[in-house]
Design a protein around this motif. Structure first.
Motif, short mmCIF file in Angstrom:
data_model
loop_
_atom_site.label_atom_id
_atom_site.label_comp_id
_atom_site.label_asym_id
_atom_site.label_seq_id
_atom_site.Cartn_x
_atom_site.Cartn_y
_atom_site.Cartn_z
N ARG A 1 -25.32 5.27 26.11
CA ARG A 1 -24.45 4.17 26.55
C ARG A 1 -24.38 3.08 25.49
O ARG A 1 -23.31 2.54 25.20
N CYS A 2 -25.53 2.75 24.89
CA CYS A 2 -25.53 1.73 23.84
C CYS A 2 -24.76 2.21 22.61
O CYS A 2 -24.10 1.39 21.94
N LEU A 3 -24.83 3.49 22.30
CA LEU A 3 -24.05 4.01 21.17
C LEU A 3 -22.55 3.83 21.41
O LEU A 3 -21.80 3.47 20.49
N GLY A 4 -22.11 4.09 22.64
CA GLY A 4 -20.69 3.89 22.94
C GLY A 4 -20.28 2.44 22.82
O GLY A 4 -19.22 2.12 22.26
N LYS B 1 -15.52 -1.91 13.57
CA LYS B 1 -14.12 -1.81 13.17
C LYS B 1 -13.71 -0.36 13.02
O LYS B 1 -12.58 0.02 13.35
N LYS B 2 -14.64 0.45 12.51
CA LYS B 2 -14.45 1.90 12.43
C LYS B 2 -15.76 2.55 12.82
O LYS B 2 -16.81 2.23 12.24
N PRO B 3 -15.76 3.43 13.81
CA PRO B 3 -17.03 4.00 14.26
C PRO B 3 -17.72 4.79 13.15
O PRO B 3 -17.07 5.47 12.35
N SER B 4 -19.03 4.71 13.11
CA SER B 4 -19.79 5.39 12.07
C SER B 4 -19.85 6.88 12.34
O SER B 4 -19.75 7.35 13.48
N MET C 1 -9.88 5.85 23.19
CA MET C 1 -8.88 4.89 23.65
C MET C 1 -8.88 3.60 22.84
O MET C 1 -7.86 2.93 22.74
N TRP C 2 -10.02 3.24 22.27
CA TRP C 2 -10.10 1.99 21.51
C TRP C 2 -9.66 2.18 20.06
O TRP C 2 -8.88 1.40 19.53
N HIS C 3 -10.17 3.23 19.41
CA HIS C 3 -9.87 3.45 17.99
C HIS C 3 -8.72 4.44 17.78
O HIS C 3 -8.13 4.44 16.68
N GLY C 4 -8.41 5.26 18.77
CA GLY C 4 -7.38 6.28 18.61
C GLY C 4 -7.98 7.61 18.24
O GLY C 4 -8.95 7.68 17.46
N PRO C 5 -7.44 8.72 18.73
CA PRO C 5 -8.04 10.05 18.45
C PRO C 5 -7.99 10.43 16.98
O PRO C 5 -8.90 11.08 16.46
N GLN C 6 -6.93 10.06 16.27
CA GLN C 6 -6.82 10.42 14.86
C GLN C 6 -7.88 9.72 14.03
O GLN C 6 -8.50 10.32 13.14
N GLU C 7 -8.14 8.45 14.30
CA GLU C 7 -9.15 7.70 13.56
C GLU C 7 -10.54 8.24 13.85
O GLU C 7 -11.39 8.35 12.94
N VAL C 8 -10.81 8.61 15.09
CA VAL C 8 -12.12 9.15 15.46
C VAL C 8 -12.36 10.48 14.76
O VAL C 8 -13.47 10.75 14.28
N ASP C 9 -11.34 11.33 14.68
CA ASP C 9 -11.49 12.61 13.98
C ASP C 9 -11.60 12.42 12.47
O ASP C 9 -12.31 13.17 11.79
N ARG C 10 -10.92 11.43 11.94
CA ARG C 10 -10.96 11.20 10.49
C ARG C 10 -12.35 10.77 10.03
O ARG C 10 -12.77 11.07 8.91
#
Length: 1050
Positions: free
Chosen positions: A586-589, A596-599, A630-639
């Motif tokens: 939960r804390c990781l989420g 700004k960009k998930p690690s 939903m926050w960063h977008g699926p494309q950004e999360v995959d990138r």
């Protein structure tokens, strides 16, 4: 005889004259009742036959005089006055007044019996106006009868049976008066069948007025209270209002359980209708508060158990405060509880009534919140006025502020002492302690001394270890949810609100919390902490991440964010203890939402926990991943993890990538949405039980519904995948394994994700996908016993009706930057304020898709395939084609011929398809003109449908199969019979189709040859087994059917 007829005619004329005068005004009724009674109770005429009684002759004349009223259809005021007059007269004839009218009772009873029998016979008439008047008069008579009326039990039994029949009448007004007539007998224990009938009809009744009448007629009992309370959610405002009225008048507060009390108030006070909310407030104020609680709001809160139902208690107090029923005085102060809490030696002294503190502090907190609002309102009024009026408003504002100061503790130190005393008193005072923590938002911490005292108190709250208990085996078990500080979200929210009030400066809140986290995390980084220390430090970290304003304020403090991630969050997600993993994930989420960009490490750990963890861990990881998408977008999360899809066009993706959960390393190359989607079909999430029986599928369903709801914000998601996601959601909703709460959540989000034309297009595409995945016995779907298959088919039909209802819901313009939203390049029309989308998003496109699916099957089908095709054809009959879509109409007419050829052996289906073809022909402006091949391909291309429309396709609808004509004697279903058949007709019923059938056509010569072969084949023995005539039909083909096939082929 002539004299008797003349006397009867004169009596009819007299009665008619009285009725004519009674309909003019209610003021004449008393005088006319006396006149009519004189006619009834007069001595027998010398011209009257001795065999005919006075009451019978009068009843006969009276009924004849009333005949015009029964034929009068309109409910005018004059007719209602006559009905009232007649009912009052009939009810008064049973009164016993022997001194004034000797023998009147006997005559009255005879008239009443004859008149009621006349009305009962009229209630069976074919004319609805006659039935209506009969039931209306019967109900009025029964309701007006005095309690001491002497009527024979046999007559009442006949009346009751007659009215029970009318309860099922097709006219709502007749049903209403039948219920009113039976309402007086519902309280009788001997007539329990009436109450059972009311409860049965109430659940199925479609008319709001009938439901309202039933609710008003229900007596107070344990059997009726659930049904009445359910009506507080009725779609009709009048029914909801009637339900609250019945609860107020018939159900005392003490007769209801705490659960039912809170449900009633929660629904009523939050009702969308002001009239219903006012009725609920009247119930609470006049009945419960005034009569049952002696106008004491604290006593009312005790009846509601505010510790368990705090939200309801808050709603009640707010309603009473708005209504001015609760007023604070200077002597009602928290200071008196500070003095009474401690003895002379400073020890803590509490009364035995623990709940007393709960209700008082809840009342104090809400009252203190309302007092400054009143002061601000009065101050605004003073500023907007002048003269004496402004002075009055200013004085009222000053009084409110002074009152608040007298109620609250004098100093912050007193406040802290009071809260500490309640916290140290144990878990029984936890609710009161939380109310005091929330009350801290009203205090002033601008003074440095006060802020220092409050800051030390906040530090103590954060360092306070988690509550636990020891089980029989000596293991420590955390009390609460094991995620939030203090064991529940409400306590953590109260602590954070107080901390933000005390440390209101920019960055101060984050600084204080990170200092506490650094101290608590030291044993965790040194790997000397037990699981409780891990959970405590992670709970404080989660509270910090949830309330931090931005990632910027976390930098440069006692512990850096990267160190927090590497030394606490990631190791916690890999901890051996399951609860530690849940809190860490939960804390990781929350940490990823602040970045700004998930690690990369964070995302890989969440993906690994979702794929490999047990159900509780996978649920938490699923929610965290959905939030990041939903926050960063699926494309950004995959990138972030190296899946850069910018080099290829995502719109070309048409399917979900397969996922193997047993190979966690290979899943890193799978897109996140595909990984989450694969979780729907996985069943082995471990044997660990989850709280409240929550499932991974339910969490996934809620997440994907949110993504669909906001799909415009994620253009990187291929449009072709939206129908797949939607189909999975609908299947999840209609699944047996989904719990009620989760089902409603999915339904709510799914329904609200369809309010646009582009989503209608996705739903149209998802229709066939849902039906294929839910229908048993086709496309590789498992079957089962007859009961299991029947239930599966029912759920699939329910899903199809649900989707059709959503498709046919009206669309309204939604303003966007580029104008009105549309699903194609063609302009949409607007009719009556609603959008008229193109055929891709409406019934036309859905009908072509269904027809193509049916046409993909051959004439020879398995039982499962026949039932599937039959269900699809039933949906076709419910579609509506618009005149403006001529191209879709012509194409549908052509495809419909192929559909009819596929089901040519099903008589009922062919008949319905012929009727649909006639409707399509009637809306076709040029029915003789054929659709061009290029136009047909263009329409099919937009729909994504592949169907072969070659020259060999049938040009007309086949004839309805004629019934078999045979001179041989009839035989039973399972009897062996010898008929002409070919090897082509012998198809096993256990074969399951695993792939879509391809569309093929035979030439006319081949069709003739096949038909002749059937007629001349050797006689074979065939056993016909029919299990379900309605769904399965018969596989036999008669000689007449073969002849029809020959003519059709030619």
């Amino acid at each position: 005889m002539t004299r008797e007829m003349d006397a009867t005619e004169k009596l009819i004329q007299k009665i008619s004259k009285i009725l004519e005068e009674a309909k003019t005004s209610n003021a004449t009724h008393i005088r006319k009742l006396k006149d009519l009674s004189l006619l009834l109770f007069s001595k027998k005429s010398p011209n009257q036959s001795p065999q005919i009684s006075d009451s019978f002759q009068f009843a006969s004349a009276f009924c004849k005089s009333l005949t015009p009223l029964f034929l009068f259809q309109r409910r005018s005021a004059s007719a209602e006055r006559v009905v009232k007059f007649v009912s009052v007269f009939a009810a008064s004839t049973t009164a016993r007044d022997g001194k004034e009218n000797e023998g009147a009772g006997v005559a009255g009873d005879g008239f009443m019996e004859d008149f009621l029998r006349f009305l009962m016979s009229a209630s069976l008439a074919a004319n609805k106006s006659v039935r209506f008047r009969a039931c209306q008069i019967i109900s009025e008579i029964i309701l007006r009868l005095p309690d001491d009326a002497e009527v024979s039990n046999e007559l009442w039994d006949e009346v009751i049976e007659s009215m029970k029949l009318r309860v099922a009448d097709k006219v709502p007004a007749i049903r209403t008066f039948a219920v009113r007539a039976l309402s007086r007998f519902a309280n009788d224990t001997e007539n329990s069948d009436i109450l059972d009938l009311f409860l049965e009809v109430l659940a199925l009744e479609q008319n709001a007025e009938v439901r309202k009448t039933i609710v008003l007629a229900l007596p107070p009992s344990n059997a009726t209270s659930p049904a009445i309370i359910d009506c507080t959610l009725d779609m009709s405002e009048s029914v909801r209002k009637a339900a609250f009225c019945v609860l107020a008048n018939k159900f005392p507060l003490q007769s209801l359980s705490i659960k039912l009390r809170t449900v009633i108030l929660q629904r009523g006070l939050a009702d969308r209708s002001a009239a219903v909310a006012k009725e609920c407030l009247k119930l609470m104020r006049d009945e419960w508060l005034s009569k049952c609680c002696n106008d004491d709001p604290i006593e009312l809160l005790k009846y509601l158990d505010v510790e368990t139902y705090e939200v309801v208690g808050e709603s009640v107090m707010e309603a009473l405060l708005r209504d001015g029923l609760i007023k604070l005085h200077g002597d009602q102060s928290i200071r008196q509880y500070i003095l009474s809490t401690f003895g002379e030696n400073g020890g803590c002294i509490f009364s035995n009534d623990v709940s007393k503190h709960s209700e008082i502090y809840l009342k104090m907190r809400l009252s203190c919140l309302q007092t400054p609002l009143k002061a601000v309102a009065k101050g605004s009024d003073a500023a907007s006025t002048m003269g004496a009026e402004a002075a009055v408003y200013a004085a009222e504002a000053s009084d409110n502020n002074d009152l608040l100061e007298r109620i609250l503790p004098a100093t912050v130190s007193d406040y802290v002492v009071l809260v500490r005393a309640h916290i140290d008193a144990g878990p029984n005072y936890r609710f009161a302690s939380r109310q005091l923590l929330l009350l801290g938002a009203m205090l002033d911490f601008s003074d440095s001394t006060s802020r220092k005292v409050a800051s030390a108190f906040v530090q103590d709250l954060l360092h306070r270890p988690l509550d636990h208990e020891v089980d029989d085996e000596g293991n420590r078990v955390i009390i609460g949810d094991g995620i939030n500080l203090g064991g529940d979200r409400e306590w953590a929210g109260a602590v954070s609100s107080l901390a933000k009030k005390v440390h209101a400066a920019a960055g101060e809140f984050e600084k204080v919390f990170l200092a506490v986290v650094e101290e608590l995390a030291t044993p965790c980084r040194e790997r000397t902490a037990d699981f409780m220390q891990w959970m405590h430090s992670l709970a404080v970290t989660g509270l910090l991440l949830e309330n931090a304003k931005s990632f910027y304020w976390l930098q440069g403090k006692a512990i850096e964010p990267i160190e927090l991630l590497q030394s606490l969050l990631l190791p916690g997600a890999k901890h051996a203890h399951l609860d530690v993993q849940r809190v860490a994930i939960r804390c990781l989420g929350l940490f990823g939402l602040l970045e700004k960009k998930p690690s990369e490490e964070l995302l890989k750990q969440l993906r690994l926990s979702f794929a490999k963890g047990p159900a509780p861990v996978s649920i938490m990881a699923c929610k965290a991943l959905i939030d990041l998408v939903m926050w960063h977008g699926p494309q950004e999360v995959d990138r972030v993890i190296g899946l850069d899809h910018s080099s290829k066009f995502q719109g070309d993706k048409m399917a979900i990538d397969p996922v193997d959960f047993s190979k966690a390393d290979e899943n890193l190359n799978v897109e996140l949405l595909d990984l989450l989607y694969a979780g729907f079909d996985r069943n082995n999430w471990g044997d660990v039980e989850t709280e409240e029986n929550e499932t991974v599928q339910a969490a996934l369903g809620e997440g994907f519904a949110k993504i669909l709801l906001l799909s415009e914000n994620y253009p990187s998601i291929p449009a072709a995948l939206h129908p797949l996601h939607l189909a999975k959601l609908i299947k999840l909703y209609f699944s047996n394994e989904t719990k009620d709460l989760q089902r409603w959540t999915v339904l709510y989000l799914c329904s609200h994700s369809l309010l646009s034309s582009i989503r209608m297009k996705h739903l149209s595409k998802a229709f066939i996908l849902v039906m294929r995945s839910m229908w048993p016995g086709i496309y590789g779907n498992a079957g089962g016993s007859a009961v299991v298959v029947s239930n599966m088919r029912k759920r699939a039909v329910q899903a199809s009706r649900f989707m059709l209802q959503m498709m046919q819901a009206p669309l309204y313009p939604k303003p966007t930057e580029n104008g009105v939203e549309n699903c194609s390049t063609q302009p949409t029309e607007t009719v009556d304020g609603s959008l008229q989308p193109s055929f891709e998003c409406s019934d036309e496109g859905l009908g072509i898709r269904i027809a193509a699916e049916v046409a993909s099957f051959t004439t020879k089908k398995t039982l499962a395939e026949r039932s599937y095709v039959s269900a699809l054809c039933r949906i076709l009959d419910l579609l509506h084609f618009r005149v403006s879509e001529q191209g879709a109409i012509k194409l549908m007419r052509k495809v419909l011929n192929r559909v009819a050829e596929t089901v040519s052996t099903e008589k009922d289906l062919v008949k319905e398809l012929k009727q649909m073809a006639e409707r399509l022909k009637s809306v076709d402006k040029q029915p003789e003109e054929e659709l061009l091949e290029d136009q047909a391909k263009l329409i099919l291309g937009k729909l994504g449908v592949d169907i072969d429309l070659d020259a060999d396709s049938p040009a007309a609808m086949p004839q309805t199969p004629a019934p078999r004509q045979s001179t041989r004697p009839s035989r039973t279903r399972r009897q062996a019979r010898h008929e002409d058949s070919s090897d082509e007709e012998d198809s096993p019923t256990t074969v399951v189709q695993t792939a879509p059938r391809t569309i093929g056509s035979r030439s006319q010569r081949a069709s003739k040859t096949a038909a002749l072969t059937k007629m001349t084949a050797n006689v074979a023995v065939r056993i016909v087994e029919v299990d379900d005539e309605e769904e399965e039909g018969s596989e036999m083909t008669s000689e007449e059917d073969s002849d029809d096939s020959i003519h059709y082929a030619e």
